[in-house]
Design an enzyme around this catalytic site. Structure first.
Site, short mmCIF file in Angstrom:
data_model
loop_
_atom_site.label_atom_id
_atom_site.label_comp_id
_atom_site.label_asym_id
_atom_site.label_seq_id
_atom_site.Cartn_x
_atom_site.Cartn_y
_atom_site.Cartn_z
N HIS A 99 0.68 5.21 1.41
CA HIS A 99 -0.12 6.07 2.28
C HIS A 99 0.48 7.47 2.27
O HIS A 99 1.70 7.61 2.41
CB HIS A 99 -0.13 5.49 3.70
CG HIS A 99 -1.02 6.25 4.62
ND1 HIS A 99 -2.40 6.15 4.54
CD2 HIS A 99 -0.76 7.15 5.59
CE1 HIS A 99 -2.94 6.97 5.44
NE2 HIS A 99 -1.96 7.58 6.09
N ASP A 127 -2.84 0.69 7.93
CA ASP A 127 -1.67 1.55 7.67
C ASP A 127 -0.52 1.30 8.63
O ASP A 127 0.20 2.23 9.03
CB ASP A 127 -2.07 3.04 7.73
CG ASP A 127 -3.10 3.41 6.67
OD1 ASP A 127 -3.07 2.79 5.60
OD2 ASP A 127 -3.91 4.31 6.92
N ASN A 179 0.85 -1.18 0.00
CA ASN A 179 0.00 0.00 0.00
C ASN A 179 0.89 1.24 0.00
O ASN A 179 2.03 1.20 0.47
CB ASN A 179 -0.89 0.01 1.25
CG ASN A 179 -1.88 1.16 1.23
OD1 ASN A 179 -2.46 1.50 0.19
ND2 ASN A 179 -2.09 1.79 2.38
N SER A 221 4.54 7.06 2.40
CA SER A 221 5.18 5.81 2.81
C SER A 221 4.60 4.65 2.01
O SER A 221 3.38 4.54 1.86
CB SER A 221 4.89 5.51 4.29
OG SER A 221 5.13 6.63 5.11
C1 GRF Z 1 -2.75 8.87 -3.14
O1 GRF Z 1 -2.40 10.03 -2.43
C2 GRF Z 1 -2.60 7.68 -2.25
O2 GRF Z 1 -1.50 7.76 -1.41
C3 GRF Z 1 -3.88 7.76 -1.47
O3 GRF Z 1 -4.86 8.12 -2.42
C4 GRF Z 1 -4.24 8.86 -3.46
C5 GRF Z 1 -4.55 8.15 -4.74
O4 GRF Z 1 -4.18 8.85 -5.85
N1 GRF Z 1 -4.14 6.56 -0.74
P1 GRF Z 1 -4.24 8.17 -7.29
O5 GRF Z 1 -5.60 7.53 -7.47
O6 GRF Z 1 -3.12 7.20 -7.42
O7 GRF Z 1 -4.09 9.35 -8.23
#
Ligand code: GRF
Length: 219
Positions: A114, A150, A112, A141
């Site tokens: 985050h 997370d 993932n 991260s």
């Molecule tokens: C990113 O900031 C990711 O870290 C978070 O949601 C956003 C997704 O952006 N969990 P995308 O769909 O990859 O443009």
């Protein structure tokens, strides 16, 4: 290009898919030797599905609203992913909490990203929370996923300075640029068999990574 030896990835999205695009570009530019076998979205009609289709990647939509409960959704999601026989499952802006059965099923190959410097700010509204706390730096991260939200071992972090004039949107934009650097890099390490999850934590090249992961230096 021969694809038999390439690691197969499933990328799970819920929205814009800019991180997905970073993977598509990394594969196209030979920075990541992997094959994106499928892109799965829990929301229909999102931009990420369009990005996948434009790149010729198979897509699946599993609309969580059509499922009676979380467990039934998770089971169907596993079934869908497993049809593609993938080596890693990449959560890229996938906005559903996955149950323990799902997480255990893919333990060690489930990633993932985050948008915070974990362990700070698990959950939502990370940029707003960093600004409200007066933090001087924020970031993103990449971590292995474990059942607690997370909280899995961190593989890599990128840091950005918080500017006085930042609001959540401007900060999110700069953090997102870093996400696009570090996520394909972490998965490249995994595909190249340099990164593994063990009982004690994440190992890179046989060395235990620090609790904050590898610190990415950006230009
Ligand atoms: C990113 O900031 C990711 O870290 C978070 O949601 C956003 C997704 O952006 N969990 P995308 O769909 O990859 O443009």
């Amino acid at each position: 290009m021969k694809t038999a030896h390439l690691k197969k990835l499933a990328i799970l999205i819920s929205g814009s898919g800019s991180n997905l695009q970073a993977f598509i570009d990394a594969v196209a530019n030979h920075k990541l030797s992997a094959n994106i076998a499928v892109v799965i979205s829990n929301r229909p009609d999102v931009k990420g599905l369009e990005r996948a289709a434009n790149a010729g990647i198979p897509t699946e939509v599993l609309d969580h609203k059509q499922f009676s409960d979380r467990n039934v959704f998770d089971q169907q999601l596993m079934k869908t992913i497993d049809q593609y026989g993938v080596d890693a499952v990449i959560l890229a802006g996938f906005m559903r909490i996955l149950g323990d059965d799902f997480v255990r099923h893919y333990q060690g190959k489930l990633f993932n990203i985050h948008p915070s410097l974990l362990p700070k700010y698990p959950g939502l509204h990370t940029h707003q929370r960093a600004i409200a706390a007066g933090d001087r730096e924020a970031g993103a991260s990449v971590h292995f996923v474990v059942p607690e939200l997370d909280a899995g071992p961190i593989v890599i972090q990128a840091r950005v300075a918080v500017k006085k004039e930042d609001d959540a949107d401007s900060l999110a934009k700069r953090v997102l640029e870093q996400e696009h650097q570090i996520y394909p890099l972490a998965v490249k390490w995994f595909c190249d068999k340099r990164l593994v999850l063990t009982q004690t934590g994440a190992l890179l090249d046989g060395q235990l990574l620090p609790a904050t992961g590898f610190q990415f230096q950006h230009p």
